[in-house]
Motif scaffolding. Structure first.
Motif, PDB file in Angstrom:
ATOM      1  N   UNK A 127     -35.937 -26.835  28.958  1.00  0.00           N
ATOM      2  CA  UNK A 127     -34.603 -26.258  28.950  1.00  0.00           C
ATOM      3  C   UNK A 127     -34.063 -26.115  30.364  1.00  0.00           C
ATOM      4  N   UNK A 128     -32.742 -26.192  30.492  1.00  0.00           N
ATOM      5  CA  UNK A 128     -32.109 -25.977  31.789  1.00  0.00           C
ATOM      6  C   UNK A 128     -32.392 -24.555  32.261  1.00  0.00           C
ATOM      7  N   UNK A 129     -32.525 -24.377  33.555  1.00  0.00           N
ATOM      8  CA  UNK A 129     -32.808 -23.061  34.115  1.00  0.00           C
ATOM      9  C   UNK A 129     -31.739 -22.028  33.825  1.00  0.00           C
ATOM     10  N   UNK A 130     -30.525 -22.473  33.510  1.00  0.00           N
ATOM     11  CA  UNK A 130     -29.435 -21.533  33.223  1.00  0.00           C
ATOM     12  C   UNK A 130     -29.491 -20.995  31.793  1.00  0.00           C
ATOM     13  N   UNK A 131     -30.362 -21.541  30.952  1.00  0.00           N
ATOM     14  CA  UNK A 131     -30.445 -21.112  29.548  1.00  0.00           C
ATOM     15  C   UNK A 131     -31.047 -19.711  29.443  1.00  0.00           C
ATOM     16  N   UNK A 132     -30.454 -18.883  28.608  1.00  0.00           N
ATOM     17  CA  UNK A 132     -30.966 -17.528  28.377  1.00  0.00           C
ATOM     18  C   UNK A 132     -32.248 -17.593  27.550  1.00  0.00           C
ATOM     19  N   UNK A 133     -33.167 -16.668  27.812  1.00  0.00           N
ATOM     20  CA  UNK A 133     -34.430 -16.620  27.069  1.00  0.00           C
ATOM     21  C   UNK A 133     -34.193 -16.576  25.564  1.00  0.00           C
ATOM     22  N   UNK A 134     -33.228 -15.779  25.128  1.00  0.00           N
ATOM     23  CA  UNK A 134     -32.981 -15.644  23.692  1.00  0.00           C
ATOM     24  C   UNK A 134     -32.495 -16.960  23.077  1.00  0.00           C
ATOM     25  N   UNK A 135     -31.755 -17.754  23.835  1.00  0.00           N
ATOM     26  CA  UNK A 135     -31.290 -19.054  23.331  1.00  0.00           C
ATOM     27  C   UNK A 135     -32.458 -20.017  23.155  1.00  0.00           C
ATOM     28  N   UNK A 136     -33.359 -20.045  24.125  1.00  0.00           N
ATOM     29  CA  UNK A 136     -34.524 -20.923  24.042  1.00  0.00           C
ATOM     30  C   UNK A 136     -35.393 -20.521  22.854  1.00  0.00           C
ATOM     31  N   UNK A 137     -35.596 -19.221  22.662  1.00  0.00           N
ATOM     32  CA  UNK A 137     -36.388 -18.746  21.524  1.00  0.00           C
ATOM     33  C   UNK A 137     -35.733 -19.136  20.204  1.00  0.00           C
ATOM     34  N   UNK A 138     -34.432 -18.953  20.105  1.00  0.00           N
ATOM     35  CA  UNK A 138     -33.715 -19.301  18.871  1.00  0.00           C
ATOM     36  C   UNK A 138     -33.914 -20.778  18.531  1.00  0.00           C
ATOM     37  N   UNK A 139     -33.803 -21.636  19.530  1.00  0.00           N
ATOM     38  CA  UNK A 139     -33.998 -23.067  19.298  1.00  0.00           C
ATOM     39  C   UNK A 139     -35.446 -23.377  18.920  1.00  0.00           C
ATOM     40  N   UNK A 140     -36.396 -22.669  19.521  1.00  0.00           N
ATOM     41  CA  UNK A 140     -37.816 -22.889  19.199  1.00  0.00           C
ATOM     42  C   UNK A 140     -38.107 -22.529  17.743  1.00  0.00           C
ATOM     43  N   UNK A 141     -37.432 -21.526  17.231  1.00  0.00           N
ATOM     44  CA  UNK A 141     -37.644 -21.088  15.847  1.00  0.00           C
ATOM     45  C   UNK A 141     -37.079 -22.104  14.858  1.00  0.00           C
ATOM     46  N   UNK A 142     -35.912 -22.652  15.170  1.00  0.00           N
ATOM     47  CA  UNK A 142     -35.216 -23.504  14.208  1.00  0.00           C
ATOM     48  C   UNK A 142     -35.560 -24.984  14.296  1.00  0.00           C
ATOM     49  N   UNK A 143     -36.271 -25.397  15.334  1.00  0.00           N
ATOM     50  CA  UNK A 143     -36.588 -26.824  15.440  1.00  0.00           C
ATOM     51  C   UNK A 143     -37.716 -27.203  14.488  1.00  0.00           C
ATOM     52  N   UNK A 144     -37.766 -28.476  14.126  1.00  0.00           N
ATOM     53  CA  UNK A 144     -38.840 -28.975  13.270  1.00  0.00           C
ATOM     54  C   UNK A 144     -40.165 -28.773  14.002  1.00  0.00           C
TER      55      UNK A 144
END
Length: 104
Positions: A51-68
């Protein structure tokens, strides 16, 4: 029913000049954001890099949960997270405004 803990970290990277704004962290470093999850036995059990360094922790977690094949939290269990994450189903964050590291 705690499964372990998770957090994000920044790793310095070299990117094209045009991409630098997306990879600039809140501390102005150029980095990639990596989500790491460990078990109670301190074993690394999940890593979500890139992830880009500007991404918020909560956004990265959300994507980790919803990805295959992403991060799964069984019903009734949770991971400990820091205040940069939401206090929601499967994730237990500290109460805001509470001081946990008091001088003895």
């Amino acid at each position: 029913n705690c499964l372990g803990a998770l957090d994000g970290t920044h790793i310095s990277v070299h990117v094209a000049t045009a991409d630098k704004p997306r990879y600039r962290t809140r501390k102005s470093a150029i980095a990639t954001d990596v989500l790491g999850v460990c078990s109670q036995d301190l074993e690394v059990i999940y890593v979500y890099p890139g992830w880009e360094g500007s991404a918020a922790d909560s956004r990265v977690l959300r994507e980790a949960i919803y990805k295959k094949n992403g991060l799964k939290v069984p019903h009734g269990y949770y991971y400990l997270v820091d205040a940069g994450y939401p206090n929601s189903g499967g994730f237990l964050a500290p109460f805001r405004g509470q001081r946990y590291h008091l001088k003895e």
